[in-house]
Design an enzyme around this catalytic site. Structure first.
Site, PDB file in Angstrom:
ATOM      1  N   LYS A   1       0.806  -1.229   0.000  1.00 56.46           N
ATOM      2  CA  LYS A   1       0.000   0.000   0.000  1.00 56.46           C
ATOM      3  C   LYS A   1       0.842   1.285   0.000  1.00 56.46           C
ATOM      4  O   LYS A   1       0.425   2.297  -0.547  1.00 56.46           O
ATOM      5  CB  LYS A   1      -0.957   0.003   1.196  1.00 56.46           C
ATOM      6  CG  LYS A   1      -2.099  -0.987   1.063  1.00 56.46           C
ATOM      7  CD  LYS A   1      -3.082  -0.861   2.207  1.00 56.46           C
ATOM      8  CE  LYS A   1      -4.195  -1.876   2.085  1.00 56.46           C
ATOM      9  NZ  LYS A   1      -5.254  -1.709   3.100  1.00 56.46           N
TER      10      LYS A   1
ATOM     11  N   ASP B   1      -9.808   3.119   2.459  1.00 54.97           N
ATOM     12  CA  ASP B   1      -9.919   2.380   3.731  1.00 54.97           C
ATOM     13  C   ASP B   1     -10.534   3.255   4.828  1.00 54.97           C
ATOM     14  O   ASP B   1     -11.486   2.850   5.493  1.00 54.97           O
ATOM     15  CB  ASP B   1      -8.539   1.887   4.197  1.00 54.97           C
ATOM     16  CG  ASP B   1      -8.031   0.724   3.365  1.00 54.97           C
ATOM     17  OD1 ASP B   1      -8.859  -0.095   2.926  1.00 54.97           O
ATOM     18  OD2 ASP B   1      -6.801   0.632   3.157  1.00 54.97           O
TER      19      ASP B   1
END
Ligand code: ATR
Length: 279
Positions: free
Chosen positions: A66, A102
């Site tokens: 990420k 997220d």
């Protein structure tokens, strides 16, 4: 021609995203496919170049890529840049642009229990990658307090200091958090403590949790962690990690297609997949 979507990770075999997203593409009659790719760190740059070369519509990025993917993208939005992590990439006219859904996914999934973060006193347990996405996202919503409890306090202090959004925050140990728990309207557990197979562990006891509070655990396997069960038995409203997972996927789907999908359908599919392996 079929449009390609993907998720890159290492490992990737257990990702529930392909099932969840392929179902959406067929439900909305889109000629698209979403494939998991097992990509090692040393191959990440080549994988991104390859996806760009074949005209990928977009892709998700999961652990451990990420943060490492950022230099290989053509651009990144402000929140993802501040968080320092990308989980969703959109092919915008040939340019691969990184986003983070997220934190916003967590926030959107929480709306039914907590319609407004403003003026709430919030405690985040943990200071890792997931905590960071949630902290930065909530910090923009003007909570009255946004504290972090972590085993390694220095990590919580760094997270607070790196946040560009103005918010009242302090870092504390798990012992201090245990004592102060009654002060918070909303508590969010973001560590992997309690995750399968170590299901009988929890970071702190909840004797002091307020009955009117909301307690979230971002773990979804098991569906109800030991700490979430304790929160429920103490009278708090609870939420497990399925909503965060579903809504981060829904927001990614919306960025790729312009359609905000049926989250109930997504949730049912995730529950179906989790069936039989929830502890
Ligand atoms: P993620 O990206 O899933 O959040 P991470 O970045 O590795 O994962 O962060 C893990 C979080 O869980 C951290 O807050 C970590 O605490 P430290 O910063 O002290 O390492 C916490 N954590 C993991 N295992 C733990 C344990 N056994 N006891 C206490 N905290 C733990």
């Amino acid at each position: 021609m079929k449009k390609l979507f993907a998720v890159l990770g290492d490992p990737i075999g257990h990702s529930m995203s392909p099932f969840m997203l392929n179902d959406l593409f067929s439900f909305y009659n889109m000629d698209s496919v979403y494939l998991p790719f097992h990509v090692k760190g040393e191959n990440l740059h080549d994988a991104v170049k390859g996806l760009k070369a074949v005209g990928v519509g977009g892709f998700n990025v999961t652990v451990p890529h990420k943060s490492n993917i950022i230099p290989f993208l053509d651009g990144i939005d402000e929140l993802a840049a501040n968080i320092g992590a990308v989980n969703t990439v959109v092919n915008e006219n040939g340019q691969l642009i990184g986003y983070n859904t997220d934190g916003p996914g967590f926030l959107k999934g929480l709306t039914s229990l907590v319609p407004k973060i403003a003026d709430q006193k919030v405690l985040i347990i943990g200071a890792g990658g997931a905590a960071r996405a949630i902290y930065f996202t909530l910090a923009k919503e003007n909570p009255r307090k946004l504290d972090i409890a972590n085993r390694t306090i220095e990590r919580a202090v760094s997270l607070i200091n790196e946040c560009p959004y103005s918010v009242s925050s302090s870092a504390c140990s798990f012992d201090e958090a245990y004592e102060l728990l009654g002060e918070y309207d909303l508590v969010i557990q973001t560590t992997m403590i309690g995750m399968s197979p170590k299901i009988y562990e929890q970071p702190i006891a909840l004797n002091n949790l307020r009955k009117q509070s909301v307690f979230c655990d971002i773990i979804y396997n098991p569906i109800e962690t030991q700490i979430l069960k304790e929160a429920r038995l103490n009278g708090a409203s609870i939420q497990n990690g399925i909503d965060m997972f579903v809504y981060q996927g829904a927001l990614a789907f919306e960025k790729w297609t312009g359609i905000f999908p049926d989250v109930n359908r997504m949730r049912d599919n995730v529950l179906k997949q989790l069936g039989g392996k929830t502890c």
